[in-house]
Scaffold this motif. Structure first.
Motif, PDB file in Angstrom:
ATOM      1  N   ALA A 111      62.337 -90.468 -30.026  1.00 57.42           N
ATOM      2  CA  ALA A 111      62.429 -90.686 -28.576  1.00 57.42           C
ATOM      3  C   ALA A 111      61.182 -90.133 -27.900  1.00 57.42           C
ATOM      4  CB  ALA A 111      63.693 -90.033 -28.010  1.00 57.42           C
ATOM      5  N   ASP A 112      60.719 -88.969 -28.358  1.00 58.87           N
ATOM      6  CA  ASP A 112      59.481 -88.402 -27.816  1.00 58.87           C
ATOM      7  C   ASP A 112      58.285 -89.296 -28.141  1.00 58.87           C
ATOM      8  OD1 ASP A 112      60.895 -86.247 -26.812  1.00 58.87           O
ATOM      9  OD2 ASP A 112      60.360 -84.896 -28.470  1.00 58.87           O
ATOM     10  N   ALA A 113      58.261 -89.835 -29.367  1.00 63.54           N
ATOM     11  CA  ALA A 113      57.172 -90.736 -29.762  1.00 63.54           C
ATOM     12  C   ALA A 113      57.169 -91.988 -28.886  1.00 63.54           C
ATOM     13  CB  ALA A 113      57.307 -91.116 -31.239  1.00 63.54           C
ATOM     14  N   GLU A 114      58.346 -92.517 -28.638  1.00 64.91           N
ATOM     15  CA  GLU A 114      58.451 -93.708 -27.796  1.00 64.91           C
ATOM     16  C   GLU A 114      58.002 -93.403 -26.372  1.00 64.91           C
ATOM     17  OE1 GLU A 114      62.073 -96.507 -26.475  1.00 64.91           O
ATOM     18  OE2 GLU A 114      61.708 -96.461 -28.635  1.00 64.91           O
ATOM     19  N   ASP A 115      58.356 -92.213 -25.885  1.00 65.24           N
ATOM     20  CA  ASP A 115      57.890 -91.810 -24.549  1.00 65.24           C
ATOM     21  C   ASP A 115      56.363 -91.788 -24.487  1.00 65.24           C
ATOM     22  OD1 ASP A 115      60.460 -91.550 -23.566  1.00 65.24           O
ATOM     23  OD2 ASP A 115      60.527 -89.366 -23.795  1.00 65.24           O
ATOM     24  N   ASP A 116      55.737 -91.291 -25.558  1.00 62.76           N
ATOM     25  CA  ASP A 116      54.272 -91.252 -25.589  1.00 62.76           C
ATOM     26  C   ASP A 116      53.678 -92.660 -25.569  1.00 62.76           C
ATOM     27  OD1 ASP A 116      54.334 -88.501 -25.729  1.00 62.76           O
ATOM     28  OD2 ASP A 116      53.846 -88.397 -27.871  1.00 62.76           O
ATOM     29  N   VAL A 117      54.223 -93.540 -26.389  1.00 61.71           N
ATOM     30  CA  VAL A 117      53.659 -94.883 -26.521  1.00 61.71           C
ATOM     31  C   VAL A 117      53.950 -95.741 -25.296  1.00 61.71           C
ATOM     32  CG1 VAL A 117      53.730 -97.021 -27.889  1.00 61.71           C
ATOM     33  CG2 VAL A 117      53.696 -94.801 -29.040  1.00 61.71           C
ATOM     34  N   LEU A 118      55.142 -95.611 -24.743  1.00 68.14           N
ATOM     35  CA  LEU A 118      55.541 -96.461 -23.619  1.00 68.14           C
ATOM     36  C   LEU A 118      55.468 -95.731 -22.276  1.00 68.14           C
ATOM     37  CD1 LEU A 118      58.620 -98.268 -25.212  1.00 68.14           C
ATOM     38  CD2 LEU A 118      56.252 -99.055 -25.075  1.00 68.14           C
ATOM     39  N   GLY A 119      54.731 -94.653 -22.235  1.00 69.67           N
ATOM     40  CA  GLY A 119      54.649 -93.830 -21.034  1.00 69.67           C
ATOM     41  C   GLY A 119      54.156 -94.551 -19.790  1.00 69.67           C
ATOM     42  N   ALA A 120      53.432 -95.646 -19.958  1.00 69.21           N
ATOM     43  CA  ALA A 120      52.922 -96.383 -18.793  1.00 69.21           C
ATOM     44  C   ALA A 120      53.994 -97.223 -18.111  1.00 69.21           C
ATOM     45  CB  ALA A 120      51.764 -97.290 -19.227  1.00 69.21           C
ATOM     46  N   LEU A 121      55.166 -97.340 -18.750  1.00 71.89           N
ATOM     47  CA  LEU A 121      56.246 -98.157 -18.186  1.00 71.89           C
ATOM     48  C   LEU A 121      57.291 -97.287 -17.503  1.00 71.89           C
ATOM     49  CD1 LEU A 121      56.890-100.646 -21.149  1.00 71.89           C
ATOM     50  CD2 LEU A 121      55.441-100.976 -19.138  1.00 71.89           C
ATOM     51  N   ALA A 122      57.787 -97.757 -16.380  1.00 74.09           N
ATOM     52  CA  ALA A 122      58.901 -97.094 -15.691  1.00 74.09           C
ATOM     53  C   ALA A 122      60.178 -97.316 -16.507  1.00 74.09           C
ATOM     54  CB  ALA A 122      59.057 -97.677 -14.290  1.00 74.09           C
ATOM     55  N   PRO A 123      61.198 -96.484 -16.305  1.00 69.57           N
ATOM     56  CA  PRO A 123      62.444 -96.641 -17.073  1.00 69.57           C
ATOM     57  C   PRO A 123      63.041 -98.052 -17.007  1.00 69.57           C
ATOM     58  CG  PRO A 123      62.466 -94.538 -15.942  1.00 69.57           C
ATOM     59  CD  PRO A 123      61.235 -95.278 -15.470  1.00 69.57           C
ATOM     60  N   GLY A 124      63.046 -98.662 -15.849  1.00 66.61           N
ATOM     61  CA  GLY A 124      63.569-100.027 -15.731  1.00 66.61           C
ATOM     62  C   GLY A 124      62.741-101.035 -16.518  1.00 66.61           C
ATOM     63  N   GLU A 125      61.432-100.807 -16.533  1.00 68.40           N
ATOM     64  CA  GLU A 125      60.559-101.698 -17.299  1.00 68.40           C
ATOM     65  C   GLU A 125      60.799-101.535 -18.800  1.00 68.40           C
ATOM     66  OE1 GLU A 125      56.616-102.132 -14.497  1.00 68.40           O
ATOM     67  OE2 GLU A 125      56.924-100.213 -15.540  1.00 68.40           O
ATOM     68  N   ARG A 126      61.052-100.316 -19.224  1.00 69.18           N
ATOM     69  CA  ARG A 126      61.378-100.088 -20.643  1.00 69.18           C
ATOM     70  C   ARG A 126      62.668-100.800 -21.014  1.00 69.18           C
ATOM     71  NH1 ARG A 126      60.141 -93.877 -22.353  1.00 69.18           N
ATOM     72  NH2 ARG A 126      58.204 -93.655 -21.195  1.00 69.18           N
ATOM     73  N   ASP A 127      63.652-100.726 -20.143  1.00 67.39           N
ATOM     74  CA  ASP A 127      64.915-101.437 -20.393  1.00 67.39           C
ATOM     75  C   ASP A 127      64.668-102.936 -20.490  1.00 67.39           C
ATOM     76  OD1 ASP A 127      66.317 -99.053 -20.347  1.00 67.39           O
ATOM     77  OD2 ASP A 127      67.010 -99.305 -18.275  1.00 67.39           O
ATOM     78  N   GLN A 128      63.854-103.441 -19.588  1.00 61.87           N
ATOM     79  CA  GLN A 128      63.540-104.871 -19.598  1.00 61.87           C
ATOM     80  C   GLN A 128      62.785-105.244 -20.873  1.00 61.87           C
ATOM     81  OE1 GLN A 128      61.017-106.176 -16.391  1.00 61.87           O
ATOM     82  NE2 GLN A 128      61.574-108.319 -16.668  1.00 61.87           N
ATOM     83  N   LEU A 129      61.815-104.420 -21.272  1.00 61.91           N
ATOM     84  CA  LEU A 129      61.070-104.674 -22.504  1.00 61.91           C
ATOM     85  C   LEU A 129      62.014-104.698 -23.698  1.00 61.91           C
ATOM     86  CD1 LEU A 129      58.416-105.018 -24.099  1.00 61.91           C
ATOM     87  CD2 LEU A 129      58.276-102.506 -24.156  1.00 61.91           C
ATOM     88  N   TYR A 130      62.907-103.729 -23.775  1.00 58.77           N
ATOM     89  CA  TYR A 130      63.873-103.679 -24.868  1.00 58.77           C
ATOM     90  C   TYR A 130      64.716-104.955 -24.908  1.00 58.77           C
ATOM     91  CZ  TYR A 130      67.823-102.431 -27.750  1.00 58.77           C
ATOM     92  OH  TYR A 130      68.800-102.449 -28.720  1.00 58.77           O
ATOM     93  N   ASP A 131      65.236-105.349 -23.754  1.00 58.46           N
ATOM     94  CA  ASP A 131      66.070-106.554 -23.696  1.00 58.46           C
ATOM     95  C   ASP A 131      65.295-107.796 -24.126  1.00 58.46           C
ATOM     96  OD1 ASP A 131      68.230-105.050 -22.826  1.00 58.46           O
ATOM     97  OD2 ASP A 131      67.893-105.518 -20.696  1.00 58.46           O
TER      98      ASP A 131
END
Length: 159
Positions: free
Chosen positions: A114-134
């Motif tokens: 989860a920490d690694a993912e935060d580092d890699v996807l840090g430029a995305l807001a939480p909603g954008e991460r959810d959208q990317l995942y979907d």
């Protein structure tokens, strides 16, 4: 004034490959202190979700050769993370289960990832991460025909 990248430059493949490579490198460095590799993590996750599975079933689920599963399980068993026992129904089969130590290590690995993912996807807001995942989940479930097949089926200019 530039209108942005030309349509031919807007391909997701190279971006996905770059992001996957960054995620893989960061994940490997997060798992190393825990004595795990990505393949170990996948096996531990399957074992947690299955609550006991045969070695053959695990090989099928992981889509790897049975010999490679034996090596993978040898690593995990030596670390005390899994146990193999003969099946009471069929003594020729081994049933593999996660140990308490395996469950604990898997939880630690998931936190590290989860920490690694935060580092890699840090430029995305939480909603954008959810959208990317979907979007990634949906894309991974459906297989569109390759571009050449689409061009034959639908005519030129479809790619």
């Amino acid at each position: 004034m530039s209108a942005g990248p030309a349509e031919s430059e807007r391909r997701s493949g190279p971006l996905l490959q770059h992001l996957a490579r960054r995620m893989l490198l960061r994940s490997e460095s997060a798992l190393t202190p825990l004595g795990l590799r990505p393949r170990h993590l996948v096996a531990l996750t399957v074992l947690r979700d299955s609550d006991g599975i045969s070695q053959q079933g695990l090989a099928g689920t992981l889509q790897i050769d049975g010999t490679n599963v034996v090596g993978l399980l040898n690593d995990l068993e030596a670390a005390g993370l899994v146990e193999r026992r003969r099946s009471p129904e069929d003594r020729r089969r081994h049933v593999v289960r996660l140990t308490a130590a395996g469950t604990k290590r898997l939880g630690e690995a998931e936190c590290a990832l989860a920490d690694a993912e935060d580092d890699v996807l840090g430029a995305l807001a939480p909603g954008e991460r959810d959208q990317l995942y979907d979007l990634l989940r949906r894309a991974s479930q459906g297989c569109a025909p390759p571009c050449a097949e689409a061009a034959v089926a639908e005519g030129p200019g479809t790619c």
